[in-house]
Design a protein around this motif. Structure first.
Motif, mmCIF file in Angstrom:
data_model
loop_
_atom_site.group_PDB
_atom_site.id
_atom_site.type_symbol
_atom_site.label_atom_id
_atom_site.label_comp_id
_atom_site.label_asym_id
_atom_site.label_seq_id
_atom_site.Cartn_x
_atom_site.Cartn_y
_atom_site.Cartn_z
ATOM 1 N N HIS A 190 -3.867 -11.025 -10.923
ATOM 2 C CA HIS A 190 -4.374 -11.375 -9.609
ATOM 3 C C HIS A 190 -3.829 -10.352 -8.624
ATOM 4 O O HIS A 190 -2.615 -10.109 -8.576
ATOM 5 N N LEU A 191 -4.717 -9.723 -7.849
ATOM 6 C CA LEU A 191 -4.333 -8.665 -6.933
ATOM 7 C C LEU A 191 -4.290 -9.189 -5.497
ATOM 8 O O LEU A 191 -5.048 -10.096 -5.123
ATOM 9 N N ASP A 192 -3.403 -8.611 -4.712
ATOM 10 C CA ASP A 192 -3.274 -8.974 -3.303
ATOM 11 C C ASP A 192 -4.540 -8.553 -2.551
ATOM 12 O O ASP A 192 -4.789 -7.355 -2.361
ATOM 13 N N GLY A 193 -5.324 -9.527 -2.122
ATOM 14 C CA GLY A 193 -6.582 -9.221 -1.460
ATOM 15 C C GLY A 193 -6.431 -8.730 -0.038
ATOM 16 O O GLY A 193 -7.398 -8.251 0.561
ATOM 17 N N SER A 194 -5.222 -8.852 0.535
ATOM 18 C CA SER A 194 -5.019 -8.401 1.911
ATOM 19 C C SER A 194 -4.635 -6.931 2.006
ATOM 20 O O SER A 194 -4.505 -6.404 3.111
ATOM 21 N N ALA A 195 -4.449 -6.276 0.855
ATOM 22 C CA ALA A 195 -4.048 -4.870 0.864
ATOM 23 C C ALA A 195 -5.168 -3.996 1.420
ATOM 24 O O ALA A 195 -6.355 -4.298 1.266
ATOM 25 N N ASP A 196 -4.782 -2.910 2.083
ATOM 26 C CA ASP A 196 -5.765 -2.003 2.679
ATOM 27 C C ASP A 196 -6.540 -1.217 1.628
ATOM 28 O O ASP A 196 -7.672 -0.807 1.867
ATOM 29 N N THR A 197 -5.905 -0.968 0.494
ATOM 30 C CA THR A 197 -6.549 -0.202 -0.565
ATOM 31 C C THR A 197 -6.635 -1.044 -1.827
ATOM 32 O O THR A 197 -5.893 -2.014 -1.999
ATOM 33 N N ARG A 198 -7.528 -0.661 -2.713
ATOM 34 C CA ARG A 198 -7.714 -1.349 -3.981
ATOM 35 C C ARG A 198 -7.300 -0.421 -5.115
ATOM 36 O O ARG A 198 -7.709 0.741 -5.145
ATOM 37 N N PRO A 199 -6.448 -0.884 -6.040
ATOM 38 C CA PRO A 199 -6.069 -0.028 -7.167
ATOM 39 C C PRO A 199 -7.274 0.311 -8.034
ATOM 40 O O PRO A 199 -8.312 -0.360 -7.975
ATOM 41 N N GLU A 200 -7.134 1.336 -8.858
ATOM 42 C CA GLU A 200 -8.232 1.799 -9.688
ATOM 43 C C GLU A 200 -7.847 1.761 -11.160
ATOM 44 O O GLU A 200 -6.655 1.827 -11.504
ATOM 45 N N PRO A 201 -8.851 1.657 -12.047
ATOM 46 C CA PRO A 201 -8.556 1.703 -13.481
ATOM 47 C C PRO A 201 -7.735 2.938 -13.837
ATOM 48 O O PRO A 201 -8.002 4.037 -13.350
ATOM 49 N N GLY A 202 -6.729 2.732 -14.657
ATOM 50 C CA GLY A 202 -5.845 3.824 -15.047
ATOM 51 C C GLY A 202 -4.565 3.884 -14.251
ATOM 52 O O GLY A 202 -3.604 4.558 -14.664
ATOM 53 N N ASP A 203 -4.504 3.200 -13.101
ATOM 54 C CA ASP A 203 -3.272 3.197 -12.312
ATOM 55 C C ASP A 203 -2.143 2.543 -13.097
ATOM 56 O O ASP A 203 -2.355 1.600 -13.873
#
Length: 375
Positions: free
Chosen positions: A290-303
């Motif tokens: 579950h990712l933090d939806g309030s973050a300004d950026t979204r992580p990407e596959p491979g991170d």
């Protein structure tokens, strides 16, 4: 990560509201969504939706020894697969690492195989190289294409009538469709899932027929969201060059909805599969984040997935789900506790505890050794 092969854009991209996947997406060439991806997910879960997956690579295998030959070079038990049956299967390298994942259906003296567009040409080349003297003829089938139907309403008389079949087959079962091709029942990405493998020149016909019968157009965004929740990995997105089947839930025979039969004869990579099953545990496992939806950026596959600044895994598919918000699949070290605070691409993440597989069972090999030692 696998190389993505650019495919010819689907003719269905001219459908009303179709928004294509980005050019650098593994799903380039088909619709990403039709204007409301979260609503499309609800249709796929609760009513009926149709997804264009015609970018999938399709090949056929003819010949009287096609199944016994395929049995010897792949991980699933398919030597005696009956007519009208399907299976998931893997090709492994000598070290047991996953090279290809594919779905196969045997129908009318032909085995049909569909797989990722980015790895399809390599899978075909491998199969052709391994024929030797077997009576098997793997060939590309660019004239065939895949659509997926999702949702419980597919079972209703209106859609069954549009399909032209009296009833839907059991999981992994397949039935011919009027005008060519077939429908098969799948165990994922949701509880109600079917693939249509049809002549490419009838794609528009089937799309129009099934949408008029009540199936809502849905893009790959909806399909992928359901797949992630179902913890079903995708080759090249949720796997890397080191992935072994035990890490990503591909262990099991056809009846277990797996892709690796543990009691079949020799095949490439079997030694690793048997060793992990009998004596060891996988070094990593696939989990839902579950990712933090309030973050300004979204992580990407491979991170990288990190804990206290230390890399403990890597991110796979990232998607927005209509109920769960931003979620992802990730391969993380098996020893990472489920309650460990994680960071990925600068975004806080948490492991869904219900997604963590159990590893406390005693392996058959260990149990045998203990018995010999009187434990």
């Amino acid at each position: 990560m696998s190389e993505f092969v650019r495919t010819t854009p689907s003719p269905l991209l001219t459908s009303t509201g179709a928004v294509p996947n980005p050019d650098d997406s593994p799903d380039a060439g088909v619709a990403w969504h039709y204007g409301d991806p979260l609503r499309e997910q609800r249709h796929a879960e609760r009513s009926a939706a149709i997804v264009d997956r015609s970018h999938r690579f399709v090949l056929s295998i003819a010949g009287s020894e096609r199944l016994t030959w395929l049995h010897t070079i792949s991980s699933q038990h398919v030597a005696d697969l009956p007519d009208g049956a399907s299976a998931e299967n893997l090709s492994l390298d000598l070290n047991g690492r996953v090279e290809h994942h594919f779905v196969l259906t045997d129908l009318g003296e032909t085995t049909w195989v569909d797989t990722e567009p980015g790895t399809g040409p390599d899978l075909l080349a491998f199969l052709q190289k391994m024929v030797f003297w077997a009576k098997a003829e793997p060939r590309p089938a660019p004239d065939m294409a895949v659509l997926s139907l999702l949702g419980p309403d597919v079972r209703r008389p209106r859609l069954l009538g549009a399909l032209g079949i009296p009833e839907l087959p059991d999981v992994y079962g397949a039935v011919p469709l009027p005008g060519g091709g077939f429908l098969r029942t799948m165990p994922w990405p949701g509880e109600h899932a079917w693939d249509l493998v049809v002549p490419r020149d009838r794609l528009s016909h089937w799309w129009a027929t099934l949408t008029e019968a009540g199936a809502a157009p849905a893009g790959t965004w909806a399909f992928e969201a359901l797949r992630v929740v179902a913890l079903r990995p995708r080759l090249g997105l949720d796997t890397d060059e080191r992935t072994i089947p035990h890490e990503v839930r591909w262990i099991g025979g056809i009846g277990e909805h797996g892709a690796v039969h543990l009691n079949k004869g020799c095949y490439r990579g079997q030694e690793t599969v048997a060793r992990v099953h009998n004596l060891g545990k996988p070094p990593r496992h696939l989990v839902l984040l579950h990712l933090d939806g309030s973050a300004d950026t979204r992580p990407e596959p491979g991170d990288a997935v990190t804990a206290d600044g230390r890399a403990v895994g890597h991110l796979g598919t990232v998607i927005d789900h209509h109920e769960l918000g931003p979620i992802a699949l990730a391969l993380v070290k098996r020893t990472v506790p489920a309650d460990t605070p994680l960071v990925v691409g600068g975004t806080a993440a948490a492991i869904d505890p219900d997604s963590v597989p159990r590893h406390d069972e005693v392996q058959p090999g260990r149990a045998a050794v203990d018995r010999l030692r009187g434990r």
